[in-house]
Scaffold this motif. Structure first.
Motif, short mmCIF file in Angstrom:
data_model
loop_
_atom_site.label_atom_id
_atom_site.label_comp_id
_atom_site.label_asym_id
_atom_site.label_seq_id
_atom_site.Cartn_x
_atom_site.Cartn_y
_atom_site.Cartn_z
N SER A 62 -21.48 -44.19 9.03
CA SER A 62 -21.59 -44.78 10.36
C SER A 62 -20.36 -45.63 10.65
O SER A 62 -20.01 -46.52 9.87
CB SER A 62 -22.85 -45.65 10.44
N ILE A 63 -19.71 -45.35 11.78
CA ILE A 63 -18.48 -46.07 12.13
C ILE A 63 -18.50 -46.42 13.61
O ILE A 63 -18.65 -45.55 14.46
CB ILE A 63 -17.23 -45.24 11.82
N LEU A 64 -18.33 -47.69 13.89
CA LEU A 64 -18.24 -48.13 15.29
C LEU A 64 -16.90 -48.77 15.59
O LEU A 64 -16.60 -49.09 16.73
CB LEU A 64 -19.35 -49.16 15.58
N SER A 65 -16.09 -48.98 14.57
CA SER A 65 -14.87 -49.78 14.72
C SER A 65 -13.72 -49.07 15.40
O SER A 65 -12.74 -49.71 15.76
CB SER A 65 -14.41 -50.24 13.34
N GLY A 66 -13.79 -47.75 15.53
CA GLY A 66 -12.66 -47.00 16.07
C GLY A 66 -11.73 -46.50 14.98
O GLY A 66 -10.76 -45.82 15.27
N ALA A 67 -12.03 -46.83 13.74
CA ALA A 67 -11.18 -46.40 12.61
C ALA A 67 -11.71 -45.13 11.96
O ALA A 67 -11.40 -44.84 10.80
CB ALA A 67 -11.08 -47.53 11.59
N HIS A 68 -12.48 -44.34 12.69
CA HIS A 68 -13.14 -43.17 12.11
C HIS A 68 -12.16 -42.16 11.53
O HIS A 68 -12.40 -41.59 10.48
CB HIS A 68 -14.08 -42.51 13.13
N ASN A 69 -11.04 -41.90 12.23
CA ASN A 69 -10.09 -40.91 11.71
C ASN A 69 -9.50 -41.35 10.37
O ASN A 69 -9.40 -40.56 9.43
CB ASN A 69 -8.97 -40.66 12.72
N VAL A 70 -9.15 -42.61 10.27
CA VAL A 70 -8.56 -43.13 9.02
C VAL A 70 -9.60 -43.17 7.91
O VAL A 70 -9.37 -42.67 6.80
CB VAL A 70 -7.96 -44.54 9.26
N LEU A 71 -10.76 -43.75 8.20
CA LEU A 71 -11.77 -43.94 7.15
C LEU A 71 -12.37 -42.61 6.68
O LEU A 71 -12.54 -42.39 5.48
CB LEU A 71 -12.86 -44.89 7.63
N LEU A 72 -12.70 -41.74 7.61
CA LEU A 72 -13.27 -40.45 7.20
C LEU A 72 -12.24 -39.58 6.48
O LEU A 72 -12.57 -38.87 5.53
CB LEU A 72 -13.88 -39.73 8.40
N SER A 73 -10.98 -39.67 6.90
CA SER A 73 -9.93 -38.93 6.19
C SER A 73 -9.83 -39.40 4.74
O SER A 73 -9.70 -38.59 3.82
CB SER A 73 -8.56 -39.13 6.86
N LYS A 74 -9.89 -40.70 4.56
CA LYS A 74 -9.80 -41.26 3.20
C LYS A 74 -10.99 -40.82 2.36
O LYS A 74 -10.84 -40.45 1.19
CB LYS A 74 -9.72 -42.79 3.29
N VAL A 75 -12.19 -40.88 2.93
CA VAL A 75 -13.38 -40.45 2.20
C VAL A 75 -13.26 -38.97 1.80
O VAL A 75 -13.53 -38.61 0.65
CB VAL A 75 -14.66 -40.70 3.04
N MET A 76 -12.85 -38.13 2.73
CA MET A 76 -12.75 -36.70 2.43
C MET A 76 -11.69 -36.46 1.34
O MET A 76 -11.90 -35.63 0.45
CB MET A 76 -12.41 -35.92 3.70
N LYS A 77 -10.59 -37.18 1.40
CA LYS A 77 -9.54 -37.06 0.39
C LYS A 77 -10.06 -37.48 -0.98
O LYS A 77 -9.83 -36.80 -1.99
CB LYS A 77 -8.34 -37.92 0.79
N LEU A 78 -10.78 -38.59 -1.03
CA LEU A 78 -11.31 -39.08 -2.31
C LEU A 78 -12.38 -38.14 -2.88
O LEU A 78 -12.46 -37.94 -4.09
CB LEU A 78 -11.88 -40.50 -2.13
#
Length: 135
Positions: A62-78
């Motif tokens: 769940s993301i409301l901050s607007g950082a979804h592209n950065v955070l989800l990219s990092k999760v997928m990479k990890l």
């Protein structure tokens, strides 16, 4: 005996608004899934470590901050680096429609925006579970 589907609900970043994440967690638990909730302000590293440790089938972020592209990219990479790409990732929150194709391109299976009914999320989980042979 049928395997119970395990789902980690996570809230990354500095955003402390977790009403939506808690609502989804409760709705999924009420639907019969085993739910683990990380709490707020988790890093992508903490989320991926928890998903692997808990041996989950799905990871909802769940993301409301607007950082979804950065955070989800990092999760997928990890997840990929940890050979855990088999965990099905879905996201939710205030995510502009224009960003959804990018998120799907990096492997996020579904994005649920405000107004999504819990029934739609459950239908997604059931469909994906049948597809990968959990059910």
């Amino acid at each position: 005996m049928e395997k119970k589907i395990r789902i980690l609900i996570a809230k990354p970043g500095l955003d402390g608004h977790d009403r939506g994440a808690k609502f989804v967690a409760r709705a999924l638990r009420d639907a019969g899934y085993e739910i683990i909730y990380t709490g707020i302000r988790q890093t992508p590293e903490q989320i991926v470590a928890a998903a692997i440790q808990e041996d989950v089938d799905f990871l909802g972020i769940s993301i409301l901050s607007g950082a979804h592209n950065v955070l989800l990219s990092k999760v997928m990479k990890l997840l990929k680096e940890n050979r855990a790409e088999d965990i099905i990732v879905f996201g939710g929150g205030v995510i502009p429609k224009d960003d959804i194709p990018y998120l799907k391109d990096i492997g996020v299976k579904a994005i649920f925006t405000p107004g999504t009914k819990s029934k739609e999320i459950i239908e997604f989980i059931e469909k994906e579970s049948r597809y990968i042979g959990i059910k």
